[in-house]
Design a protein around this motif. Structure first.
Motif, PDB file in Angstrom:
ATOM      1  N   LEU A 145      31.958  54.114  74.076  1.00  0.00           N
ATOM      2  CA  LEU A 145      32.316  55.468  73.638  1.00  0.00           C
ATOM      3  C   LEU A 145      33.478  56.010  74.466  1.00  0.00           C
ATOM      4  N   LEU A 146      33.415  55.801  75.780  1.00  0.00           N
ATOM      5  CA  LEU A 146      34.498  56.254  76.655  1.00  0.00           C
ATOM      6  C   LEU A 146      35.787  55.496  76.357  1.00  0.00           C
ATOM      7  N   ALA A 147      35.664  54.182  76.114  1.00  0.00           N
ATOM      8  CA  ALA A 147      36.830  53.355  75.819  1.00  0.00           C
ATOM      9  C   ALA A 147      37.500  53.795  74.522  1.00  0.00           C
ATOM     10  N   LYS A 148      36.696  54.137  73.522  1.00  0.00           N
ATOM     11  CA  LYS A 148      37.254  54.597  72.241  1.00  0.00           C
ATOM     12  C   LYS A 148      38.032  55.901  72.437  1.00  0.00           C
ATOM     13  N   THR A 149      37.489  56.810  73.234  1.00  0.00           N
ATOM     14  CA  THR A 149      38.172  58.067  73.508  1.00  0.00           C
ATOM     15  C   THR A 149      39.497  57.820  74.229  1.00  0.00           C
ATOM     16  N   LEU A 150      39.478  56.927  75.224  1.00  0.00           N
ATOM     17  CA  LEU A 150      40.705  56.597  75.951  1.00  0.00           C
ATOM     18  C   LEU A 150      41.739  55.952  75.036  1.00  0.00           C
ATOM     19  N   ALA A 151      41.287  55.060  74.162  1.00  0.00           N
ATOM     20  CA  ALA A 151      42.206  54.402  73.232  1.00  0.00           C
ATOM     21  C   ALA A 151      42.898  55.425  72.336  1.00  0.00           C
ATOM     22  N   ASP A 152      42.149  56.439  71.906  1.00  0.00           N
ATOM     23  CA  ASP A 152      42.733  57.493  71.067  1.00  0.00           C
ATOM     24  C   ASP A 152      43.724  58.333  71.869  1.00  0.00           C
ATOM     25  N   ILE A 153      43.354  58.702  73.086  1.00  0.00           N
ATOM     26  CA  ILE A 153      44.218  59.533  73.919  1.00  0.00           C
ATOM     27  C   ILE A 153      45.512  58.809  74.261  1.00  0.00           C
TER      28      ILE A 153
END
Length: 245
Positions: A145-153
């Motif tokens: 979940l954190l990785a997905k958020t970082l990928a979007d940012i």
């Protein structure tokens, strides 16, 4: 259409008002912390270890290596954390991992992105995986979940399945540094499709908490063995005084 979405969000916020994922106080919108909790986060700034990101005492040389890294360099090239793992950070992590409180993930992701703003830009993001048995029990992987958020940012590709956990290792919680290293030795591998995705690339490994770095080192070792050129690590929080031994 835009106004309809705003109306819909307003109705939802009235029926289910957004709350701070740390303390439960009502806030204006999901994906944020309340002002009090934000102000109490122990952000990690310079000076810190140039390798593992361990915060140093004021006046120490920023970028120097801490004692643990001088004794044994980790397999990852560098690691950074947004905050110190104190009671406030712990409540956020435990709420996410065991309480399913995912509303704080965007805020955590933004803090993590800020912690690596000065690091070399990676090519691809890979989360630390859970074993399939634990994933079935928990229903989600907080690191993913954190990785997905970082990928979007960061506008970067994410490969959530490049790295696999092939051993269902016991919890690291009660183990010291040496015990943690033994516990995760050989626990990770890169899938055949993952090898194609990371070959020659700089990988950003993502996890929630960094303690001794044993898990992250085991992951980085597997990634480099499979062809990654460099591996950086970013976590939301790190333990300031990891257990020795």
């Amino acid at each position: 259409m835009h106004s309809a979405k705003q109306v819909g969000r307003g109705v939802l916020n009235f029926l289910l008002p957004p709350r701070c994922p740390s303390c439960g106080t009502r806030i204006a919108d999901d994906g944020h912390l309340c002002g009090t909790c934000w102000g109490e986060m122990a952000m990690i700034t310079a000076p810190k270890c140039g390798i593992c990101g361990l915060p140093f005492a004021a006046g120490d040389l920023d970028g120097a290596e801490c004692g643990a890294c001088m004794r044994e360099r980790p397999e990852f090239d560098w690691a950074r954390a947004a905050v110190v793992y104190d009671d406030r950070a712990k409540s956020l992590i435990l709420g996410l991992k065991y309480g399913g409180v995912g509303s704080g993930v965007p805020a955590l992701g933004r803090m993590m992105a800020g912690s690596i703003a000065r690091e070399p830009r990676p090519d691809i993001i890979v989360p630390v995986p859970l074993h399939s048995r634990r994933l079935l029990m928990r229903r989600f992987n907080q690191s993913q979940l954190l990785a997905k958020t970082l990928a979007d940012i960061m506008s970067l590709p994410l490969d959530a399945f490049a790295l696999e956990r092939r051993k269902a290792t016991p919890s690291q919680g009660t183990l010291n540094r040496k015990g943690r290293k033994r516990n995760v030795a050989g626990a990770f591998r890169v899938s055949e499709m993952g090898k194609k995705a990371i070959e020659g690339k700089t990988v950003l490994l993502v996890d929630d908490v960094l303690t001794t770095g044993a898990t992250a080192s085991a992951c980085a070792k597997a990634l480099k063995k499979a062809g990654a050129s460099r591996v950086g690590l970013v976590v939301f929080a790190r333990v300031k005084h990891p257990s020795a031994g």
